[in-house]
Every structure is written in structure tokens, then in C-alpha cells.
Scaffold this motif. Structure first.
Motif, PDB file in Angstrom:
ATOM      1  N   HIS A   6       0.806  -1.062   0.053  1.00 21.56           N
ATOM      2  CA  HIS A   6      -0.011   0.109  -0.149  1.00 21.56           C
ATOM      3  C   HIS A   6       0.821   1.437  -0.041  1.00 21.56           C
ATOM      4  N   LYS A   7       0.995   2.022  -1.174  1.00 19.41           N
ATOM      5  CA  LYS A   7       1.855   3.042  -1.156  1.00 19.41           C
ATOM      6  C   LYS A   7       1.025   4.198  -0.294  1.00 19.41           C
ATOM      7  N   ALA A   8       1.816   5.243  -0.051  1.00 15.96           N
ATOM      8  CA  ALA A   8       1.203   6.357   0.836  1.00 15.96           C
ATOM      9  C   ALA A   8       0.249   7.093   0.269  1.00 15.96           C
ATOM     10  N   ASP A   9       0.452   7.444  -1.238  1.00 20.70           N
ATOM     11  CA  ASP A   9      -0.502   8.077  -1.927  1.00 20.70           C
ATOM     12  C   ASP A   9      -1.831   7.676  -2.275  1.00 20.70           C
ATOM     13  N   GLY A  12      -6.802   6.351   1.956  1.00 20.40           N
ATOM     14  CA  GLY A  12      -7.945   7.413   1.762  1.00 20.40           C
ATOM     15  C   GLY A  12      -7.212   8.800   2.797  1.00 20.40           C
ATOM     16  N   HIS A  13      -8.265   9.932   2.396  1.00 17.35           N
ATOM     17  CA  HIS A  13      -7.878  11.045   2.871  1.00 17.35           C
ATOM     18  C   HIS A  13      -8.872  11.955   3.263  1.00 17.35           C
ATOM     19  N   GLY A  17     -10.178  20.494   8.089  1.00 15.28           N
ATOM     20  CA  GLY A  17      -9.654  21.617   8.547  1.00 15.28           C
ATOM     21  C   GLY A  17      -8.746  21.502  10.039  1.00 15.28           C
ATOM     22  N   TRP A  18      -9.326  21.016  10.957  1.00 18.28           N
ATOM     23  CA  TRP A  18      -8.843  20.992  12.376  1.00 18.28           C
ATOM     24  C   TRP A  18      -8.160  19.688  12.371  1.00 18.28           C
ATOM     25  N   LEU A  19      -8.630  18.598  11.629  1.00 18.89           N
ATOM     26  CA  LEU A  19      -8.223  17.260  11.360  1.00 18.89           C
ATOM     27  C   LEU A  19      -7.920  16.825  10.037  1.00 18.89           C
ATOM     28  N   ASP A  20      -6.453  16.558   9.826  1.00 16.50           N
ATOM     29  CA  ASP A  20      -5.976  16.211   8.677  1.00 16.50           C
ATOM     30  C   ASP A  20      -5.774  14.686   8.795  1.00 16.50           C
ATOM     31  N   SER A  21      -6.505  13.715   7.878  1.00 15.54           N
ATOM     32  CA  SER A  21      -6.268  12.292   8.401  1.00 15.54           C
ATOM     33  C   SER A  21      -6.032  11.420   7.135  1.00 15.54           C
ATOM     34  N   HIS A  22      -5.149  10.452   7.357  1.00 16.33           N
ATOM     35  CA  HIS A  22      -5.090   9.597   6.240  1.00 16.33           C
ATOM     36  C   HIS A  22      -5.408   8.308   6.721  1.00 16.33           C
ATOM     37  N   HIS A  23      -6.112   7.561   5.928  1.00 17.56           N
ATOM     38  CA  HIS A  23      -6.510   6.184   6.361  1.00 17.56           C
ATOM     39  C   HIS A  23      -5.916   4.950   5.449  1.00 17.56           C
ATOM     40  N   PHE A  27     -12.482   3.836   6.481  1.00 17.60           N
ATOM     41  CA  PHE A  27     -12.899   4.242   7.813  1.00 17.60           C
ATOM     42  C   PHE A  27     -13.751   5.519   7.499  1.00 17.60           C
ATOM     43  N   ALA A  28     -14.590   5.757   8.079  1.00 16.78           N
ATOM     44  CA  ALA A  28     -15.630   6.819   8.069  1.00 16.78           C
ATOM     45  C   ALA A  28     -16.110   6.975   6.630  1.00 16.78           C
ATOM     46  N   ASN A  29     -15.963   8.016   5.898  1.00 12.50           N
ATOM     47  CA  ASN A  29     -16.426   8.110   4.461  1.00 12.50           C
ATOM     48  C   ASN A  29     -15.527   7.612   3.519  1.00 12.50           C
ATOM     49  N   TYR A  30     -14.211   7.143   3.975  1.00  8.74           N
ATOM     50  CA  TYR A  30     -13.495   6.297   3.034  1.00  8.74           C
ATOM     51  C   TYR A  30     -13.866   4.709   3.056  1.00  8.74           C
TER      52      TYR A  30
END
Length: 236
Positions: A6-9, A12-13, A17-23, A27-30
């Protein structure tokens, strides 16, 4: 040996704004049907929370929740009465069991906090909720594996699962062998910073590699690297 890269890019992203998350996993909407979990490893989120913000009080049950700060400080409060701040070189776990409420906030008003939020399916359901955290010495993982999460190892936080998390800080040109801890387990390798080669697979910062149907493997540092290994049962 079987592997999945699984390459970083490809993660899911979500940027709130207050939270920048990579999955790494759904997870959630990803949602990616091919990336729902790796064995009992259900969630691997790479979260950046801006100063003074965080996750308000919310519930969990029957999940092992591990937090590993990479930069900054995170304040934890829960319904068991725990209030703690965790920072780089700390490892925290919450065995949610029958149910617990908790919140997580960036302790600083000015700077961001970056931490890994990891969920693992439990071995035994409906246990009494449990909290633990440790501070580990980063010098003890230079060119060696430092076990920080385990069901049976002194110096690691306890987990309600046959899972073992290890950190390594490998200097360029060096390599380390890793012996999978339990028959039937696989290992998910996550590169925190730097570059490695594992059985012909080249991994860079925030890349992930799952390995299973193997007994051991070798990790070679292409340049100075910090890496997290998550050794987990492959049967949920």
C-alpha cells in the motif's frame, strides 16, 4: 510468503480543517472493499490535529485502541477516570471491552499534534475496560526491534489479542531479521520516516506492506529509517 503493498498516496484522505487524516484501511467516509482490514488490524489512521482542537467525548466497545504520538502532545480523558498526556516515545492502549467513553485533544494551542490511531479486533469480547501507557527509550530501538505492545511482555503495554507491535530505528545500510511471533500471524509494516527494502519491495515514508504465510523476513534500510511492525493474527 504473500505480500500486499500500500503506497502512501493510495491511502484514503479526509481534511476537516482541524483534522487532517490519512486512512490506510477503510474508515468513516473512505471505503475500499479491498482495504477493510489486515487480519485483526482494522484501522491505521495517520492523524494531524491542529492546536487546541480534538475529538470530543465518544464511545467505543470491544476494540483495542492504540495511540502512538509522532509529534506534539495529546491529552486523553476517559470514563474510567484517566486523564493523561501522551507525547513522542509514549505508547497508549485502551481495551474498550464492555464499553468506554473518551476524548482526545491537542494539548497545545499553537502547534499541531501528529499521532497514529490504530484499532485491533480483540481476542476476548466484553472484558472489563482497561487503560495503559508507557514511555519507551528510543535508543533501545537503534538497529534492533523494540516491542511496545504485547499480550505477555514486560515493558510493553498489554493488549487483549495475540498481537505484537515493534518499533525499529535502522541506520542506512543495516538490516534486521524479524521472526513472526505466533503461527498464523502476519505482519503489517508501516514506514514512519525513511526508506526500506523488504523481500524486493521498496517502501518509503508512510508506505505499508502486509506479509503473511511466512515465518520471518528481512528489513534493509536504504537510508535512515523509523518503522513500525504490527504482528497480528490473520483470522478475525
Amino acid at each position: 510468503m504473500k505480500t500486499i503493498l500500500h503506497k502512501a498516496d493510495t491511502r484514503g484522505h479526509a481534511n476537516h480543517g482541524w483534522l487532517d487524516s490519512h486512512h490506510t484501511f477503510s474508515f468513516a467516509n473512505y471505503y475500499n472493499p479491498e482495504r477493510v482490514h489486515f487480519g485483526v488490524l482494522r484501522v491505521l489512521n495517520d492523524d494531524i490535529v491542529e492546536g487546541g482542537r480534538g475529538f470530543g467525548t465518544h464511545p467505543h466497545d470491544n476494540m483495542e485502541i492504540i495511540s502512538i504520538p509522532l509529534e506534539g502532545a495529546l491529552e486523553h480523558k476517559d470514563s474510567m477516570g484517566n486523564t493523561f498526556v501522551i507525547k513522542k516515545n509514549d505508547v497508549q492502549i485502551m481495551s474498550a471491552g464492555t464499553g468506554v467513553f473518551h476524548s482526545e485533544y491537542n494539548k497545545s494551542e499553537e502547534s499541531n499534534v501528529n499521532f497514529l490511531q490504530i484499532w485491533v479486533f480483540p481476542k476476548e469480547k466484553n472484558i472489563k475496560p482497561r487503560y495503559d501507557q508507557i514511555t519507551v527509550d528510543p535508543e533501545l530501538r537503534v538497529n534492533k526491534w523494540q516491542t511496545v505492545v504485547a499480550p505477555d511482555k514486560e515493558g510493553a503495554v498489554w493488549i487483549n489479542q495475540d498481537a505484537y507491535f515493534s518499533l525499529g530505528k535502522i541506520e542506512a545500510g543495516n538490516s534486521l531479521d524479524y521472526q513472526i511471533q505466533k503461527e498464523g500471524n502476519g505482519v503489517y509494516i508501516f514506514v514512519l520516516d525513511g526508506s526500506i527494502e523488504v523481500n524486493g519491495n521498496a517502501l518509503d515514508t508512510r508506505d505499508g506492506l502486509g506479509i503473511w504465510d511466512a515465518e520471518s523476513f528481512n528489513v534493509k534500510a536504504s537510508k535512515n529509517v523509523e518503522v513500525l511492525l504490527m504482528d497480528v493474527p490473520m483470522t478475525v
